[in-house]
Write an enzyme that holds these catalytic residues in place. Structure first.
Site, PDB file in Angstrom:
ATOM      1  N   ARG A  55       0.874  -1.070   0.029  1.00  0.00           N
ATOM      2  CA  ARG A  55       0.137  -0.014   0.081  1.00  0.00           C
ATOM      3  C   ARG A  55       0.705   1.304  -0.056  1.00  0.00           C
ATOM      4  O   ARG A  55       0.606   2.336  -0.610  1.00  0.00           O
ATOM      5  CB  ARG A  55      -0.923   0.003   1.081  1.00  0.00           C
ATOM      6  CG  ARG A  55      -1.589   1.136   1.322  1.00  0.00           C
ATOM      7  CD  ARG A  55      -3.013   1.279   2.086  1.00  0.00           C
ATOM      8  NE  ARG A  55      -2.881   0.509   3.363  1.00  0.00           N
ATOM      9  CZ  ARG A  55      -2.535   0.416   4.497  1.00  0.00           C
ATOM     10  NH1 ARG A  55      -1.462   1.444   4.812  1.00  0.00           N
ATOM     11  NH2 ARG A  55      -2.448  -0.453   5.194  1.00  0.00           N
ATOM     12  N   TYR A 107     -17.683  16.833 -15.100  1.00  0.00           N
ATOM     13  CA  TYR A 107     -18.253  15.237 -15.044  1.00  0.00           C
ATOM     14  C   TYR A 107     -19.265  15.058 -14.089  1.00  0.00           C
ATOM     15  O   TYR A 107     -19.015  15.548 -12.816  1.00  0.00           O
ATOM     16  CB  TYR A 107     -16.850  14.455 -14.641  1.00  0.00           C
ATOM     17  CG  TYR A 107     -17.186  13.052 -14.707  1.00  0.00           C
ATOM     18  CD1 TYR A 107     -17.655  12.116 -15.567  1.00  0.00           C
ATOM     19  CD2 TYR A 107     -16.814  12.291 -13.305  1.00  0.00           C
ATOM     20  CE1 TYR A 107     -17.807  11.075 -15.346  1.00  0.00           C
ATOM     21  CE2 TYR A 107     -17.238  11.189 -13.196  1.00  0.00           C
ATOM     22  CZ  TYR A 107     -17.782  10.334 -14.188  1.00  0.00           C
ATOM     23  OH  TYR A 107     -18.014   9.163 -13.899  1.00  0.00           O
ATOM     24  N   ASP A 177      -8.726  18.729 -13.876  1.00  0.00           N
ATOM     25  CA  ASP A 177      -8.783  17.323 -14.237  1.00  0.00           C
ATOM     26  C   ASP A 177      -8.515  17.324 -15.842  1.00  0.00           C
ATOM     27  O   ASP A 177      -9.374  17.981 -16.572  1.00  0.00           O
ATOM     28  CB  ASP A 177     -10.523  17.205 -14.123  1.00  0.00           C
ATOM     29  CG  ASP A 177     -10.627  15.675 -14.595  1.00  0.00           C
ATOM     30  OD1 ASP A 177     -10.162  15.194 -15.507  1.00  0.00           O
ATOM     31  OD2 ASP A 177     -11.743  15.086 -13.964  1.00  0.00           O
ATOM     32  N   LYS A 202      -9.758   6.464 -18.803  1.00  0.00           N
ATOM     33  CA  LYS A 202      -9.916   7.049 -20.188  1.00  0.00           C
ATOM     34  C   LYS A 202      -8.790   6.890 -21.443  1.00  0.00           C
ATOM     35  O   LYS A 202      -8.478   5.786 -21.607  1.00  0.00           O
ATOM     36  CB  LYS A 202     -10.534   8.317 -20.098  1.00  0.00           C
ATOM     37  CG  LYS A 202     -11.629   8.495 -18.804  1.00  0.00           C
ATOM     38  CD  LYS A 202     -12.699   7.668 -19.173  1.00  0.00           C
ATOM     39  CE  LYS A 202     -13.659   7.547 -17.949  1.00  0.00           C
ATOM     40  NZ  LYS A 202     -14.230   8.912 -17.181  1.00  0.00           N
TER      41      LYS A 202
HETATM   42  C1  LIG Z   1     -14.686   9.070 -15.879  1.00  0.00           C
HETATM   43  C2  LIG Z   1     -14.242  10.577 -15.340  1.00  0.00           C
HETATM   44  C3  LIG Z   1     -13.983  10.589 -14.052  1.00  0.00           C
HETATM   45  C4  LIG Z   1     -14.111   9.655 -13.218  1.00  0.00           C
HETATM   46  O1  LIG Z   1     -13.070   8.499 -13.344  1.00  0.00           O
HETATM   47  P1  LIG Z   1     -13.438   7.049 -12.927  1.00  0.00           P
HETATM   48  O2  LIG Z   1     -12.036   6.134 -13.300  1.00  0.00           O
HETATM   49  O3  LIG Z   1     -14.544   6.586 -13.696  1.00  0.00           O
HETATM   50  O4  LIG Z   1     -13.581   7.026 -11.651  1.00  0.00           O
HETATM   51  C5  LIG Z   1     -13.618  12.033 -13.529  1.00  0.00           C
HETATM   52  N1  LIG Z   1     -13.242  12.946 -14.618  1.00  0.00           N
HETATM   53  C6  LIG Z   1     -13.666  12.772 -15.785  1.00  0.00           C
HETATM   54  C7  LIG Z   1     -13.485  13.930 -16.657  1.00  0.00           C
HETATM   55  C8  LIG Z   1     -14.094  11.568 -16.336  1.00  0.00           C
HETATM   56  O5  LIG Z   1     -14.167  11.420 -17.544  1.00  0.00           O
END
Ligand SMILES: *Cc1c(COP(=O)(O)O)cnc(C)c1O
Length: 371
Positions: A55, A107, A177, A202
């Site tokens: 961890r 998001y 983000d 993604k």
């Molecule tokens: C999908 C997404 C998230 C969340 O991510 P997960 O891997 O699904 O927990 C956060 N920000 C954006 C822009 C996203 O597309």
């Protein structure tokens, strides 16, 4: 763009392809080994190999974390179990009562999390759209600013540099983000941001087979605090998933190029289509949205598609089409969504790496069947 690799300064494409290589002098292994071991032998009392418990630190995760830090040009990179756990980790740093200013077009999952934090009485959130809005809302009371640019799913951009000027004035943290653009298109830390988060599920992972997140801090100090907090709370990326993320990231440059070319071809086609009301594309990357003139035809249109998959998520090699109203953004109240332009006639597209002719042919036949 360039990055520091084990063999010196190289182009980012080279850096990505070489992640994990030249790091195993004992075996010469080119592919990063997966260290499943949860615990590590101590040579003697008071000594450590540098690895104690998985961890805290894991040799496979360490490779991907250092690559993430380098790619975003930060001091510390951390790999987490999901994009949401990355967002949660960043928000674990503020004291109760903090005020946060965030992008309004966000998001849906981040919005839902912020609502939870508010409900628990932890933080106060203020939402902003334009740069002028951010300038007005960022004050001495602001602890942090959280933005997505381009926004999701309306694809409008704000200047990170400008917002960073406002946050610096009040010593607030700027968190970006960067899931949609990836460090190949935008490096927020070079533009004045303090922390970058990703849903590595993604583009970074890129194959619709991995749930992962990333946090990259510009300063060593903030990075160490976040690492302490991650070790304390435990939502780290597993060794196997760290390996999958390394494997995905190796082809990121190639994939981004094709995602973008395909998005541009699809945008050019949609702009000429008389059944399309509006196309939203920031001229970069592989994400676009469009609005249909006849909102009633959305169900049939989605059913008519055969190559595009109607599904949530984005950034993978397969082209996906999403209906944010009932999927990714369903947790944002209808009135609020529609007030800022997320209307029920909007579809969001993530172009994959297929041949653009085939993608356009699929859209074309889906539109023609509507007539
Ligand atoms: C999908 C997404 C998230 C969340 O991510 P997960 O891997 O699904 O927990 C956060 N920000 C954006 C822009 C996203 O597309």
């Amino acid at each position: 763009m360039e990055n520091e690799s084990k063999t010196g300064k190289v182009q980012t494409d080279t850096f990505l392809a070489q992640i994990g290589n030249h790091q195993n002098p004992v075996t010469g292994s080119i592919n990063t080994p997966i260290y499943f071991s949860t615990t590590y032998e101590h040579p003697t009392l008071g000594e450590s190999t540098g690895y104690d418990y998985t961890r805290t630190k894991n040799p496979t995760r360490e490779v991907v974390e250092s690559a993430l830090a380098s790619l975003e040009n930060g001091a510390v990179g951390l790999a987490t179990s999901s994009g949401m756990s990355a967002v949660q980790l960043v928000f674990s740093q503020f004291s109760a009562g903090s005020q946060i200013v965030a992008s309004r077009d966000l998001y849906g999952g981040s919005y839902r999390y912020f609502k939870e934090l508010e409900k628990q009485g932890l933080y106060e959130f203020i939402y902003a759209d334009s740069e002028a809005d951010f300038e007005k809302e960022i004050t001495a009371k602001t602890a942090a600013v959280f933005i997505e640019t381009p926004t999701n799913p309306l694809m409008s951009e704000v200047s990170i540099e400008k917002i960073a000027r406002f946050t610096k004035q009040y010593q607030a943290q700027l968190i970006v983000d960067n899931t949609f653009y990836t460090p190949l298109i935008q490096r927020p830390l070079d533009m004045g941001a303090d922390i970058v988060v990703h849903s590595a599920t993604k583009y970074l992972g890129g194959h619709n087979d991995l749930l992962a997140g990333a946090v990259i801090a510009k300063s060593q100090e903030v990075g160490e605090q976040l690492a302490y907090s991650l070790n304390t709370t435990g939502a780290v990326l597993s060794p196997f998933d760290s390996w999958l993320l390394i494997r995905g990231m190796k082809t990121l440059a190639l994939r981004m190029q094709r995602h973008e070319e395909n998005a541009q071809a699809v945008v050019a086609y949609l702009k000429k289509n008389s059944q399309v009301k509006e196309v939203l594309y920031p001229e970069k990357g592989g994400m676009l949205s469009f609005k249909l003139k006849n909102q009633e035809s959305i169900k049939d249109f989605l059913r008519n598609l055969s190559l595009f998959t109607f599904a949530e998520s984005l950034g993978g090699i397969e082209s996906l089409i999403t209906y944010p109203t009932t999927q990714t953004h369903a947790d944002i109240p209808e009135k609020l969504r529609e007030s800022y332009g997320l209307t029920p006639d909007l579809l969001r597209v993530s172009t994959g790496i297929e041949a653009s002719e085939d993608l356009i042919a699929d859209l074309k036949q889906a539109f023609e069947k509507l007539k």
